[in-house]
Design a protein around this motif. Sequence first.
Motif, PDB file in Angstrom:
ATOM      1  N   PHE A 250       0.833  -1.206   0.000  1.00  0.00           N
ATOM      2  CA  PHE A 250       0.000   0.000   0.000  1.00  0.00           C
ATOM      3  C   PHE A 250       0.866   1.254   0.000  1.00  0.00           C
ATOM      4  CE2 PHE A 250       0.906  -0.764   4.459  1.00  0.00           C
ATOM      5  CZ  PHE A 250       1.100   0.496   4.984  1.00  0.00           C
ATOM      6  N   TYR A 251       0.203   2.400  -0.218  1.00  0.00           N
ATOM      7  CA  TYR A 251       0.823   3.706   0.030  1.00  0.00           C
ATOM      8  C   TYR A 251      -0.173   4.561   0.802  1.00  0.00           C
ATOM      9  CZ  TYR A 251      -1.824   5.577  -4.014  1.00  0.00           C
ATOM     10  OH  TYR A 251      -2.813   5.962  -4.883  1.00  0.00           O
ATOM     11  N   TYR A 252       0.343   5.656   1.385  1.00  0.00           N
ATOM     12  CA  TYR A 252      -0.478   6.527   2.240  1.00  0.00           C
ATOM     13  C   TYR A 252      -1.007   7.731   1.456  1.00  0.00           C
ATOM     14  CZ  TYR A 252       1.473   4.209   6.419  1.00  0.00           C
ATOM     15  OH  TYR A 252       1.841   3.301   7.381  1.00  0.00           O
ATOM     16  N   ASP A 253      -2.169   8.217   1.890  1.00  0.00           N
ATOM     17  CA  ASP A 253      -2.690   9.493   1.392  1.00  0.00           C
ATOM     18  C   ASP A 253      -3.340  10.218   2.562  1.00  0.00           C
ATOM     19  OD1 ASP A 253      -3.338  11.572  -0.235  1.00  0.00           O
ATOM     20  OD2 ASP A 253      -4.743  10.473  -1.500  1.00  0.00           O
ATOM     21  N   SER A 254      -3.346  11.549   2.498  1.00  0.00           N
ATOM     22  CA  SER A 254      -3.936  12.347   3.579  1.00  0.00           C
ATOM     23  C   SER A 254      -5.451  12.247   3.550  1.00  0.00           C
ATOM     24  CB  SER A 254      -3.525  13.815   3.449  1.00  0.00           C
ATOM     25  OG  SER A 254      -2.123  13.939   3.596  1.00  0.00           O
ATOM     26  N   LEU A 255      -6.056  12.174   4.751  1.00  0.00           N
ATOM     27  CA  LEU A 255      -7.500  12.042   4.816  1.00  0.00           C
ATOM     28  C   LEU A 255      -8.208  13.388   4.695  1.00  0.00           C
ATOM     29  CD1 LEU A 255      -9.686   9.846   5.253  1.00  0.00           C
ATOM     30  CD2 LEU A 255      -9.744  10.543   7.654  1.00  0.00           C
ATOM     31  N   ASP A 256      -7.506  14.489   4.966  1.00  0.00           N
ATOM     32  CA  ASP A 256      -8.183  15.780   4.873  1.00  0.00           C
ATOM     33  C   ASP A 256      -8.046  16.370   3.473  1.00  0.00           C
ATOM     34  OD1 ASP A 256      -5.487  16.206   5.238  1.00  0.00           O
ATOM     35  OD2 ASP A 256      -5.728  17.817   6.699  1.00  0.00           O
ATOM     36  N   ARG A 257      -9.055  17.169   3.112  1.00  0.00           N
ATOM     37  CA  ARG A 257      -9.134  17.743   1.778  1.00  0.00           C
ATOM     38  C   ARG A 257      -9.594  19.196   1.866  1.00  0.00           C
ATOM     39  NH1 ARG A 257      -6.931  13.693   0.714  1.00  0.00           N
ATOM     40  NH2 ARG A 257      -7.338  12.151  -0.920  1.00  0.00           N
ATOM     41  N   GLY A 258      -8.973  20.066   1.076  1.00  0.00           N
ATOM     42  CA  GLY A 258      -9.462  21.425   0.909  1.00  0.00           C
ATOM     43  C   GLY A 258     -10.349  21.440  -0.325  1.00  0.00           C
ATOM     44  N   SER A 259     -11.638  21.684  -0.160  1.00  0.00           N
ATOM     45  CA  SER A 259     -12.561  21.492  -1.272  1.00  0.00           C
ATOM     46  C   SER A 259     -13.656  22.539  -1.256  1.00  0.00           C
ATOM     47  CB  SER A 259     -13.189  20.093  -1.191  1.00  0.00           C
ATOM     48  OG  SER A 259     -14.210  19.943  -2.135  1.00  0.00           O
ATOM     49  N   VAL A 260     -14.177  22.850  -2.456  1.00  0.00           N
ATOM     50  CA  VAL A 260     -15.316  23.762  -2.548  1.00  0.00           C
ATOM     51  C   VAL A 260     -16.589  23.061  -2.094  1.00  0.00           C
ATOM     52  CG1 VAL A 260     -14.336  25.144  -4.392  1.00  0.00           C
ATOM     53  CG2 VAL A 260     -15.664  23.112  -4.969  1.00  0.00           C
ATOM     54  N   ARG A 261     -16.556  21.726  -2.017  1.00  0.00           N
ATOM     55  CA  ARG A 261     -17.730  20.969  -1.567  1.00  0.00           C
ATOM     56  C   ARG A 261     -17.671  20.813  -0.044  1.00  0.00           C
ATOM     57  NH1 ARG A 261     -18.099  16.139  -6.136  1.00  0.00           N
ATOM     58  NH2 ARG A 261     -18.382  17.511  -7.927  1.00  0.00           N
ATOM     59  N   TYR A 262     -17.744  21.918   0.641  1.00  0.00           N
ATOM     60  CA  TYR A 262     -17.632  21.909   2.097  1.00  0.00           C
ATOM     61  C   TYR A 262     -18.906  21.348   2.729  1.00  0.00           C
ATOM     62  CZ  TYR A 262     -17.422  23.402   6.902  1.00  0.00           C
ATOM     63  OH  TYR A 262     -17.434  23.401   8.269  1.00  0.00           O
ATOM     64  N   SER A 263     -18.711  20.620   3.866  1.00  0.00           N
ATOM     65  CA  SER A 263     -19.838  20.096   4.634  1.00  0.00           C
ATOM     66  C   SER A 263     -19.458  20.060   6.107  1.00  0.00           C
ATOM     67  CB  SER A 263     -20.198  18.683   4.151  1.00  0.00           C
ATOM     68  OG  SER A 263     -21.101  18.069   5.049  1.00  0.00           O
ATOM     69  N   ASP A 264     -20.313  20.617   6.963  1.00  0.00           N
ATOM     70  CA  ASP A 264     -20.076  20.557   8.411  1.00  0.00           C
ATOM     71  C   ASP A 264     -19.985  19.112   8.894  1.00  0.00           C
ATOM     72  OD1 ASP A 264     -19.828  23.203   8.989  1.00  0.00           O
ATOM     73  OD2 ASP A 264     -21.820  23.433   9.889  1.00  0.00           O
ATOM     74  N   ALA A 265     -20.742  18.228   8.248  1.00  0.00           N
ATOM     75  CA  ALA A 265     -20.770  16.833   8.677  1.00  0.00           C
ATOM     76  C   ALA A 265     -19.409  16.154   8.538  1.00  0.00           C
ATOM     77  CB  ALA A 265     -21.812  16.064   7.862  1.00  0.00           C
ATOM     78  N   LEU A 266     -18.554  16.679   7.640  1.00  0.00           N
ATOM     79  CA  LEU A 266     -17.218  16.101   7.436  1.00  0.00           C
ATOM     80  C   LEU A 266     -16.125  16.917   8.124  1.00  0.00           C
ATOM     81  CD1 LEU A 266     -17.474  15.097   3.649  1.00  0.00           C
ATOM     82  CD2 LEU A 266     -17.684  13.601   5.652  1.00  0.00           C
ATOM     83  N   ASN A 267     -16.534  17.908   8.906  1.00  0.00           N
ATOM     84  CA  ASN A 267     -15.579  18.766   9.612  1.00  0.00           C
ATOM     85  C   ASN A 267     -15.724  18.494  11.114  1.00  0.00           C
ATOM     86  OD1 ASN A 267     -13.829  20.742  10.459  1.00  0.00           O
ATOM     87  ND2 ASN A 267     -15.030  22.467   9.637  1.00  0.00           N
ATOM     88  N   TYR A 268     -15.115  17.419  11.568  1.00  0.00           N
ATOM     89  CA  TYR A 268     -15.275  16.967  12.950  1.00  0.00           C
ATOM     90  C   TYR A 268     -13.913  16.570  13.521  1.00  0.00           C
ATOM     91  CZ  TYR A 268     -15.065  12.474  10.528  1.00  0.00           C
ATOM     92  OH  TYR A 268     -14.671  11.435   9.734  1.00  0.00           O
ATOM     93  N   ALA A 269     -13.873  16.331  14.823  1.00  0.00           N
ATOM     94  CA  ALA A 269     -12.606  15.974  15.487  1.00  0.00           C
ATOM     95  C   ALA A 269     -12.402  14.461  15.464  1.00  0.00           C
ATOM     96  CB  ALA A 269     -12.613  16.479  16.919  1.00  0.00           C
ATOM     97  N   ILE A 270     -11.148  14.074  15.159  1.00  0.00           N
ATOM     98  CA  ILE A 270     -10.719  12.683  15.300  1.00  0.00           C
ATOM     99  C   ILE A 270      -9.749  12.651  16.481  1.00  0.00           C
ATOM    100  CG2 ILE A 270      -9.438  10.789  14.234  1.00  0.00           C
ATOM    101  CD1 ILE A 270     -10.400  11.769  11.508  1.00  0.00           C
ATOM    102  N   GLU A 271      -9.944  11.706  17.372  1.00  0.00           N
ATOM    103  CA  GLU A 271      -9.101  11.649  18.582  1.00  0.00           C
ATOM    104  C   GLU A 271      -7.756  11.007  18.273  1.00  0.00           C
ATOM    105  OE1 GLU A 271      -9.114   9.517  22.926  1.00  0.00           O
ATOM    106  OE2 GLU A 271     -11.029  10.232  22.102  1.00  0.00           O
ATOM    107  N   ALA A 272      -6.664  11.737  18.583  1.00  0.00           N
ATOM    108  CA  ALA A 272      -5.305  11.219  18.403  1.00  0.00           C
ATOM    109  C   ALA A 272      -4.970  10.243  19.527  1.00  0.00           C
ATOM    110  CB  ALA A 272      -4.312  12.378  18.385  1.00  0.00           C
ATOM    111  N   PRO A 273      -3.890   9.467  19.371  1.00  0.00           N
ATOM    112  CA  PRO A 273      -3.508   8.499  20.414  1.00  0.00           C
ATOM    113  C   PRO A 273      -3.318   9.125  21.791  1.00  0.00           C
ATOM    114  CG  PRO A 273      -2.351   8.014  18.391  1.00  0.00           C
ATOM    115  CD  PRO A 273      -3.081   9.307  18.157  1.00  0.00           C
ATOM    116  N   ASP A 274      -2.926  10.404  21.875  1.00  0.00           N
ATOM    117  CA  ASP A 274      -2.736  11.047  23.179  1.00  0.00           C
ATOM    118  C   ASP A 274      -3.988  11.772  23.641  1.00  0.00           C
ATOM    119  OD1 ASP A 274      -2.855  13.205  21.483  1.00  0.00           O
ATOM    120  OD2 ASP A 274      -0.963  14.123  22.145  1.00  0.00           O
ATOM    121  N   GLY A 275      -5.115  11.595  22.924  1.00  0.00           N
ATOM    122  CA  GLY A 275      -6.374  12.217  23.302  1.00  0.00           C
ATOM    123  C   GLY A 275      -6.615  13.573  22.676  1.00  0.00           C
ATOM    124  N   THR A 276      -5.644  14.098  21.927  1.00  0.00           N
ATOM    125  CA  THR A 276      -5.783  15.409  21.285  1.00  0.00           C
ATOM    126  C   THR A 276      -6.867  15.354  20.207  1.00  0.00           C
ATOM    127  OG1 THR A 276      -3.433  15.879  21.620  1.00  0.00           O
ATOM    128  CG2 THR A 276      -4.587  17.204  19.951  1.00  0.00           C
TER     129      THR A 276
END
Length: 471
Positions: A250-276
């Motif tokens: 496999f290879y990696y790709d970033s999960l975030d995107r800068g897009s004109v198709r903005y949606s609040d539903a896709l703009n949320y917090a993901i918890e990092a391993p340290d809780g951030t």
Amino acid sequence: MTNLSGKKRQQMLEFLEKIKEGLSDETSLSTVRDIEEELTTRKYGLVWEKHEERIDQEMQTKVPVFTEIKERRISMAGREDGYHYLLEGDNLHSLRLLGETCRKKVDCIYIDPPYNTGNKDFIYDDAIVDEKDGFRHSKWLSFMSERLEAAKELLADNGVIFISIDDNEVYALKLLCDEIMGEQNFVTNIIWQKKTGASDARGIATITEYILVYVKDIRRADQIFDKNYQAYDRKRYRFTDEYEEERGPFYYDSLDRGSVRYSDALNYAIEAPDGTPVYPNGRTEFARDGWTWKWSREKVKWARENGFLEIMPSSRKENGWAVRYKIYLNVDNEGNPVEKCAPYKNVIQTVLNANAAADIKRIFQGETVFKYSKPVELIKILLRYLKKKDALVLDFFAGSGTTGQAVLEQNRQDGGKRHFILCTNNENHICEEITYIRLKRVIEGYRMKDGGKVEGIPANLKYFRTDFEEK
């Protein structure tokens, strides 16, 4: 195209009605009816002066027949997969005759017709059509329409036609094909970059030609066209994990995107391993800056649980974390098995027209025997666009036989069992001394100018000539 307005047409039709009221002889009435038909049947499309060719007149009293020239037959030992065919004669005669035996049986047609440049490249009814001919374009359209109408009858229901052309007639040809093949059956206009520059250009260098693509029935397009399984870069897949056996590298790709198709539903917090809390674009809090995650909350949860997502420390992100997902070779991002591929694109940049001269010179020991053939590799690319590896391929502007050589070489390359039918006239003995000899050498093998030997591609070939019988 006609510029007659609907209002003007209606006025003319009303005037013709008044004329008819005063006519009594059938000849005059018939003429008026003909004018009415011309005004009412053509709403959109090409308008041109139709011309009759000498061969149309000949076929009123004579019947064209194929006669095999048996001394030119090539039969290779061990070849039991049928014959390829080379037909010498006017291609309209050949198309009419093929209509008796090959109707709806041809899978692929490729043609490279005269481009009608005005530079003596188009001969109509035994006369050169140059740029001074006032009927230059209408003669070309008459010439092409008869042949395309006959060719359509030969195409199988899942058949396709490729037509090479340049700027001189591409727009007229597109409209003509829309009328004959059906506008809805247009697939694409392939742009072929045939050279890298033109030192004699007038302002802007023209380095492209076109290949119009139509199918017999657009509803069958998915059955006709193959996918490009070389469309991905295998070297990108350079990481492995515990799922390699099932999912591949496999290879990696970033999960975030800068897009004109903005949606609040896709703009949320993901918890990092340290809780951030990690927001898109490296943020530590919610903000509407146009950035979102590519996946929903539910899919992110599933991806983390199933090894498709990693949250890694990053000094480049304000929040200190990078959220990356894995793109595996053998499965999609939901774990379903996939075969990496993509549709072929309508741009060809990998083969130049200069290759055509080298192709034919190699076979004729360095001699320039024909100047206007297409590169063999160009036709092979078109053949690879198609799923069917045992296709019947027709070229009724065969010239020096490039399509025949391409079919034989592609069969050798991918194990296909395609067969060709080539139609060409014998002007300046081209069919006998160039097309046939070229095919014979490709089949049987030949020596190059430097003495090197090229192995043949074993195949069977029959040569037919068009003759006439009285009706």
